[in-house]
Write a protein that holds these residues in place. Sequence first.
Motif, short mmCIF file in Angstrom:
data_model
loop_
_atom_site.label_atom_id
_atom_site.label_comp_id
_atom_site.label_asym_id
_atom_site.label_seq_id
_atom_site.Cartn_x
_atom_site.Cartn_y
_atom_site.Cartn_z
N ARG A 1 59.34 -1.01 35.13
CA ARG A 1 58.83 -0.97 36.49
C ARG A 1 58.69 0.46 37.00
N LEU A 2 59.69 1.30 36.70
CA LEU A 2 59.63 2.70 37.13
C LEU A 2 58.52 3.45 36.41
N ALA A 3 58.37 3.18 35.11
CA ALA A 3 57.31 3.86 34.36
C ALA A 3 55.94 3.47 34.89
N ASP A 4 55.77 2.19 35.22
CA ASP A 4 54.48 1.75 35.77
C ASP A 4 54.19 2.38 37.12
N SER A 5 55.26 2.57 37.93
CA SER A 5 55.04 3.11 39.28
C SER A 5 54.53 4.54 39.28
N VAL A 6 54.82 5.29 38.21
CA VAL A 6 54.36 6.69 38.15
C VAL A 6 53.31 6.90 37.08
N PRO B 1 49.64 7.34 35.45
CA PRO B 1 48.42 7.97 36.00
C PRO B 1 47.46 6.96 36.61
N ASP B 2 47.28 5.82 35.97
CA ASP B 2 46.33 4.83 36.50
C ASP B 2 46.77 4.32 37.87
N VAL B 3 48.07 4.05 38.03
CA VAL B 3 48.57 3.56 39.31
C VAL B 3 48.42 4.61 40.41
N ILE C 1 45.54 6.74 45.23
CA ILE C 1 44.78 7.81 45.90
C ILE C 1 43.42 7.28 46.34
N ASP C 2 42.76 6.54 45.47
CA ASP C 2 41.44 6.02 45.80
C ASP C 2 41.51 4.99 46.91
N ASP C 3 42.53 4.13 46.90
CA ASP C 3 42.66 3.09 47.92
C ASP C 3 43.12 3.65 49.25
N ASP D 1 50.37 15.61 43.89
CA ASP D 1 51.20 15.50 45.08
C ASP D 1 51.82 14.10 45.19
N ALA D 2 51.02 13.09 44.89
CA ALA D 2 51.53 11.71 44.95
C ALA D 2 52.62 11.50 43.90
N TYR D 3 52.41 12.07 42.73
CA TYR D 3 53.42 11.95 41.66
C TYR D 3 54.73 12.61 42.08
#
Length: 255
Positions: free
Chosen positions: A174-179, A181-183, A188-190, A213-215
Amino acid sequence: MVAEMIYCGTETRSEPEQNMSPELMVSPKEVAKLTRLVAKYSPLFTPQQKQAVAKAVSRPTTVHESASGAAKRLRTELRLADNELIRDRQVVELARILVQFVLRLEPVLAGTWGKLNPKSRVRLPRRFDQRVKQFLTTDRASAVPVLNELAGMRVVITAFLAAIAHAGDRVAERLADSVSPDVIRAEIDDGQDGLLKMLGVLIGNSKKERCWDAYCRKGDSLGPGPIKAQIHEAIAADAESFVQNMIKVSRKGKN
């Protein structure tokens, strides 16, 4: 409670005492009576008879093979040969060791369960000592209450081990998915409309920079404390689910 509900619907019957060997059904009063008779008539014994009595008294007492179904099952579990006799003194000492082990384990298990999952509907009753006392001091007592208490603890321990084995993997994924690149790119796009995107381009704030910055913001929120909390929550949820499923299986088995 978990002790009554968890024993998987298995009906356990204690061995009837009428099947016990007469050697093990001699009461303390009868032993005292026999001792007085031996003392009374010992002057009449021949040397050979006295020697035989002394040998019999000094011989270590054993649990007779035909004492009960429990003794036979114990021999089977331990794979004892016919010439390997079970000493009753050692049986009592072994029982003391095992009871002490369970009595020390019980509060640790109950405390850990309550701390890890304080909102759980499952509660360990912590009455193993009462069940053992009742079984050991009551004539023709059934072993089922003792077995139920042990079964409850066994299921909770199994739930802990199963949860620990899988909770870490689920939290890590779950943590890996949250960070990933695709997520982050999707967030950012949404999170920006067309005007904001155009403004970012004009001031030189590229999408790559916004993703970085989001990362960084996500990384700041993933310290040891939050990760530890997520792992504990996952273990508690998995363990609770395991126990509740076992309770459901137990209820179905009893219906």
